[in-house]
Design a protein around this motif. Structure first.
Motif, short mmCIF file in Angstrom:
data_model
loop_
_atom_site.label_atom_id
_atom_site.label_comp_id
_atom_site.label_asym_id
_atom_site.label_seq_id
_atom_site.Cartn_x
_atom_site.Cartn_y
_atom_site.Cartn_z
N GLY A 191 -12.98 -12.52 12.81
CA GLY A 191 -12.92 -13.08 11.47
C GLY A 191 -12.23 -14.43 11.40
N ASN A 192 -11.88 -14.99 12.55
CA ASN A 192 -11.19 -16.27 12.53
C ASN A 192 -11.74 -17.23 13.60
OD1 ASN A 192 -9.30 -18.14 11.59
ND2 ASN A 192 -7.68 -17.42 12.96
N CYS A 208 -17.69 -15.97 13.58
CA CYS A 208 -17.39 -14.87 12.67
C CYS A 208 -17.47 -15.34 11.21
CB CYS A 208 -16.00 -14.31 12.93
SG CYS A 208 -15.90 -13.23 14.36
N LEU A 209 -16.97 -16.54 10.96
CA LEU A 209 -16.88 -17.03 9.58
C LEU A 209 -18.24 -17.46 9.05
CD1 LEU A 209 -13.59 -19.04 9.99
CD2 LEU A 209 -13.92 -17.04 8.53
N ASN A 210 -19.08 -17.94 9.94
CA ASN A 210 -20.35 -18.51 9.53
C ASN A 210 -21.39 -18.09 10.55
OD1 ASN A 210 -21.80 -20.02 7.78
ND2 ASN A 210 -20.75 -21.95 8.21
N THR A 270 -13.46 -23.25 16.81
CA THR A 270 -14.69 -23.83 16.27
C THR A 270 -15.32 -24.74 17.31
OG1 THR A 270 -13.69 -23.86 14.06
CG2 THR A 270 -15.65 -25.22 14.38
N ASP A 326 -15.58 -19.73 14.27
CA ASP A 326 -16.75 -20.22 13.52
C ASP A 326 -17.88 -19.20 13.49
OD1 ASP A 326 -17.14 -20.53 16.22
OD2 ASP A 326 -18.05 -22.52 16.09
N CYS A 370 -18.62 -13.29 18.47
CA CYS A 370 -17.22 -13.70 18.24
C CYS A 370 -16.66 -14.47 19.44
CB CYS A 370 -16.36 -12.46 17.99
SG CYS A 370 -14.60 -12.83 17.87
N ARG A 377 -7.75 -20.69 15.11
CA ARG A 377 -9.16 -20.56 14.76
C ARG A 377 -10.00 -21.42 15.71
NH1 ARG A 377 -11.11 -21.65 8.76
NH2 ARG A 377 -9.97 -19.69 8.55
N GLU A 403 -16.22 -25.92 5.39
CA GLU A 403 -15.17 -25.38 6.24
C GLU A 403 -13.84 -25.60 5.56
OE1 GLU A 403 -14.91 -26.95 10.18
OE2 GLU A 403 -17.07 -26.74 10.39
#
Ligand code: ADP
Ligand code: ZN
Length: 621
Positions: free
Chosen positions: A400-401, A405-407, A217, A403, A382, A215, A527
């Motif tokens: 989806g994995n 994508c997640l937020n 970030t 930062d 992404c 992931r 997170e």
């Protein structure tokens, strides 16, 4: 007892299952193995953790004779060989660290054809009186694997003089399949490997660069070290690497982490060779050590369960970032690549490039590479897709994995803010860095402002509505988007690029991250660590299994992951096998390992209290 299904599988898959305990090959592994079994040479490019080793280990076990594995690092050889022996494979290594009698014993076993795999350093093969090569020429060799094959590249970071001599293998062992394996990406290196190792006829297997379990970030620096501590506190007990740019920062960061209760060790080129070896060995062999390091720490790290790589400073390029973060999660379990950066990093790296001794051409390339990384840091789409695009790979993201994508960061039309900032730089004759320009914009009468009479500039005070932090975000983004660059010769002064002109003339608009506009940054969603979390009720079993593993590892003198990987222990927790058969079904449990360790873990599992749900379901008749 042989599972009747096994006889239907081909021999390679049977070995995969019974020896290594894995149910299926990964993409490419099977094809590579088939090619080698047909006697073909192969060039294998696979990302770190992709599973290169099995590509030569399995054919070496299936073909008659001994497989030679050329590997540059003695410490790694030792670990690989002990891992193989745990699987019940007849493997050995030859190097100068072994006592004479041991070397004689291994040579004798070789002559008798008892070894499936022999690991060697290139210098052992090529120099040292030529005795080894002569012996090898007299016995049957099943294949030759050249690991870390990019070490032949004279342009790479990892160049090894001895690798250049490996082309003789083509002449000494005609008809023996040779594989060159590497995780290093670029086209030029690939061609160099093929030419230098005489592999023109080799089949090429180029796997994608995606590391789906990592992931990504990126965060903006928020004050020295605070972010890092917050990140690490959520990951107690995990092994990881923290990269810093300077030796001094390595020392201070390691110290701060130790004071905060982490098992952290410093590593940089200024330490004695002995201290570095000790650090590396502890990291490799223990469970939850954090190494704080300069980029001197890297090659030779073959620890599969590194759970995170954190960058406290910006790396030099996207390539460097990919390579450094690639050390996380080789076991395929969730892992994190986490970075914090600020504009100051860009200034510092620019200065390092400018002040280096390199040719001007080379410097230009370095600057472009740095700029690409800065741009990547500030993107709002992404990160994985952008990273892979950089290496020429199409990724049908979003992943989806990461930062973004997640937020997902929200953006807004920041044309006015960017214009204000850039024109302030112009008014100050492009001779000042971001911090000073921000004081001017915010109408601060600092000594420096007064000394240069910048309180008289037309841009003085026009940005009082934004905080210094928000203006810093603007500054980073105009640099990342290529409207301005930092001039290291002028101490980080912001200089406009030709791209700034249309923006200043109002012919172009620009989207900026929303953090710029909000008075206070949006509270980030909490997170969650990427690693699979053990449910609270399973924690005692998990800890008991880890303790059992540590005890067995100490006894055998190997790193814990050589006994069983985390993924396998998690399977134990999840499925709580009660029998030999049930355990042999699980990922990572081969027959040899089961014979050795199975019962110890079965005992731990049998002794663990069952979680409540199970008790409840047990009430049903
Ligand atoms: P590389 O040398 O490409 O970095 P390794 O050969 O060390 O990678 O393999 C990385 C990890 O993946 C190891 O823990 C290995 O046991 C595991 N692995 C390899 N192939 C498979 C497979 N087919 N199924 C499950 N795990 C695998
Ligand atoms: Zn993504």
């Amino acid at each position: 007892m042989v599972n009747p299904l096994d006889t239907a599988l081909d021999p390679a898959r049977r070995l995969l299952r019974t020896v290594f305990g894995y149910p299926a090959f990964r993409p490419d592994q099977e094809e590579i193995i088939r090619a080698v079994l047909r006697g073909r040479d192969a060039l294998v490019l696979m990302p770190t953790g992709g599973g290169k080793s099995l590509c030569y280990q399995i054919p070496a076990m299936l073909r008659p004779g001994t497989g030679l594995v050329i590997s540059p690092l003695i410490a790694l050889m030792q670990d690989q060989v002990s891992a193989l022996r745990q699987h019940g494979v007849a493997a050995a290594f030859l190097n100068s660290s072994l006592p004479y009698e041991e070397q004689q014993r291994i040579m004798a076993a070789l002559r008798r054809g008892e070894l499936d795999l022999l690991y060697l350093a290139p210098e052992r093969l090529l120099h040292e009186d030529g005795g080894t090569l002569a012996l090898l020429r007299r016995i049957e060799i099943s294949l030759i694997a050249i690991d870390e094959a990019h070490c032949v590249s004279q342009w790479g970071h990892d160049f090894r003089q001895d690798y250049l001599g490996l082309d003789v293998l083509a002449d000494h062992f005609p008809g023996t399949p040779r594989l060159a394996l590497t995780a290093t990406a670029d086209e030029a290196t690939r061609e160099e490997i093929v030419t230098r190792l005489k592999l023109t006829g080799a089949e090429r297997f180029i796997s994608g660069f995606d590391r789906p379990n990592i992931r990504y970030t990126v965060r903006m620096k928020n004050g020295p070290g605070a972010d890092l501590l917050a990140f690490l506190r959520e990951r107690q007990g995990q092994a990881g690497i923290v990269y810093c740019l300077s030796r001094r920062k390595v020392e201070t960061t390691a110290e701060r982490l130790r004071q905060a209760g982490f098992d952290a060790l410093p590593y940089h080129a200024g330490l004695s060779a002995q201290a570095r070896r000790r650090c590396q060995a502890r990291f490799q062999r223990s469970d939850g050590v954090i190494v704080v390091a300069t980029i001197a720490f890297g090659m030779g790290i073959d620890k599969p369960d590194v759970r995170f790589v954190a960058h406290c400073d910006l790396p030099k390029s996207v390539e460097a970032y990919y390579q450094e973060t690639g050390r996380a999660g080789r076991d395929g379990e969730p892992a994190e690549a986490w970075m914090t950066y600020g504009l100051q990093d860009v200034v510092r790296l620019r200065r390092m490039v400018d002040e280096s001794e390199a040719e001007e051409d080379h410097k230009r390339v370095q600057r472009t590479r740095l700029q690409s990384l800065v741009a990547w840091c500030e993107i709002t789409r992404c990160r994985r897709a952008a990273l892979l695009a950089y290496f020429g790979e199409d990724y049908p993201g979003p992943c989806g994995n990461c930062d973004n994508c997640l937020n997902p960061p929200r953006t807004f039309d920041g044309t006015e803010e960017a214009q204000k900032f850039l024109s302030c730089a112009v008014r100050a004759r492009q001779r000042f860095g971001a911090a000073h320009l921000i004081d001017v914009l915010r109408g601060k009468e600092t000594d420096k402002v007064l000394r240069h009479r910048h309180q008289n500039l037309s841009t003085f005070g026009i940005g009082a509505d934004l905080s210094a932090r928000q203006w810093h975000a603007v500054a980073r983004q105009v640099v990342a988007l290529g409207f301005a660059r930092v001039d290291a010769e002028r101490h980080g002064a912001l200089v406009l690029t030709p791209r700034a002109r249309p923006l200043l003339r109002g012919e172009q608009s620009v989207e900026l991250r929303e953090e710029v506009r909000l008075a206070r940054p949006r509270p980030a969603r909490k997170e969650r660590p990427a690693a699979w979390e053990i449910p609270a009720e399973d924690e005692p079993l998990w800890q008991a299994l880890r303790a059992c593993r540590t005890a067995l590892a100490d006894e055998a003198g190997v790193p814990p992951y050589v006994i069983f990987h985390d993924a396998t222990l998690k399977e134990f927790v999840r499925t709580r096998p009660q029998s030999r058969g049930a355990m042999l079904e699980l990922h990572g449990v081969g027959q040899a390992k089961f014979e050795r360790y199975g019962s110890a873990f079965l005992d731990v599992i049998a002794g663990a209290p069952r979680p409540e749900e199970d008790l409840q379901s047990g009430q049903h008749p």
